[in-house]
Design an enzyme around this catalytic site. Structure first.
Site, PDB file in Angstrom:
ATOM      1  N   THR A 124      -7.062   3.124  -1.002  1.00 35.12           N
ATOM      2  CA  THR A 124      -5.674   3.508  -0.768  1.00 35.12           C
ATOM      3  C   THR A 124      -5.367   4.750  -1.587  1.00 35.12           C
ATOM      4  OG1 THR A 124      -4.907   1.280  -0.254  1.00 35.12           O
ATOM      5  CG2 THR A 124      -3.250   2.839  -1.030  1.00 35.12           C
ATOM      6  N   PHE A 126      -2.645   7.013  -3.315  1.00 32.53           N
ATOM      7  CA  PHE A 126      -1.305   6.953  -3.890  1.00 32.53           C
ATOM      8  C   PHE A 126      -0.860   8.358  -4.282  1.00 32.53           C
ATOM      9  CE2 PHE A 126      -3.004   2.758  -4.493  1.00 32.53           C
ATOM     10  CZ  PHE A 126      -1.919   1.893  -4.405  1.00 32.53           C
TER      11      PHE A 126
END
Length: 228
Positions: A124, A126
């Protein structure tokens, strides 16, 4: 810190909308390896579990797990770590949750299964956002995030992207989002890497000639992939 995209489940679309809504600046990015666990209250065994809660993005990263476990029902919740906390506080209508091992350790839960994600290459990305911009040091690699709208004419997107490609910039991400109140009009979000000799300024000036609106969200160092 704002999760913006996942390598398995794709973009976190509502967070693109927030970037466009609020006057915040992207100042950094980080890529984090995500490993999902099946987490329950102490004393729970796998046979006790029917309803499994987590954030929709986490559930989307574990589709194969649910496909192979026909007795389980996925339940959407607002947060992964928050789901572990709420499960332990009996505030969640679920028997188990999907989350990180650290969350299980933090809230005193137990792990029933590990590595539920569809593929081990699960990352992921960020974004760190702040009230003020933070420019990277001169001479270092720079990533640029921007948003723009285009007139509704043939070839508009082609001309806009051409302005970036002719400058030698590497476009790494493009996302479109509908603009509320403007039916069938879209905001484009783009990430690109500047050239070593800093040609981005010239390319953005060229893009301005094609865009109806243009806003640079941030200039920041590109992240390296997080450790496994």
């Amino acid at each position: 810190m704002v999760p913006i995209e996942n390598s398995l489940a794709g973009s976190v679309r509502e967070n693109y909308d927030y970037l466009g809504t609020y006057a915040l600046h992207v100042v950094a990015e980080v890529q984090v390896r995500i490993r999902h666990c099946l987490i329950a209250r102490p004393g729970t065994i796998r046979a006790d579990v029917r309803r499994v809660a987590s954030h929709p993005m986490a559930l989307a990263q574990c589709r194969r797990f649910f496909a192979a476990q026909a007795d389980l029902v996925a339940v959407q919740s607002y947060d992964t770590a928050g789901s572990v906390r709420d499960l332990m506080a009996s505030r969640l209508e679920a028997d188990a949750v999907i989350g990180a091992a650290l969350a299980a350790e933090t809230y005193g839960a137990v792990i029933l299964a590990r590595d539920l994600e569809d593929h081990p290459e699960n990352y992921t990305r960020f974004l760190a956002v702040a009230l003020e911009p933070a420019l990277p040091e001169r001479g270092t690699a720079a990533k640029i995030s921007l948003m723009f709208t285009l007139p509704d004419v043939p070839g508009a997107l082609n001309h806009a992207l051409g302005a970036l490609s002719t400058g030698g910039l590497n476009l790494t991400k493009i996302e479109s989002r509908p603009i509320p109140g403007r039916v069938w009009e879209y905001m484009f979000y783009v990430d690109l890497l500047d050239t070593p000799d800093g040609r981005a300024a010239e390319a953005l000036a060229s893009l301005t000639a094609h865009a109806s609106e243009l806003r640079v969200l941030g200039v920041y160092p590109p992240a390296e992939r997080g450790a496994p």
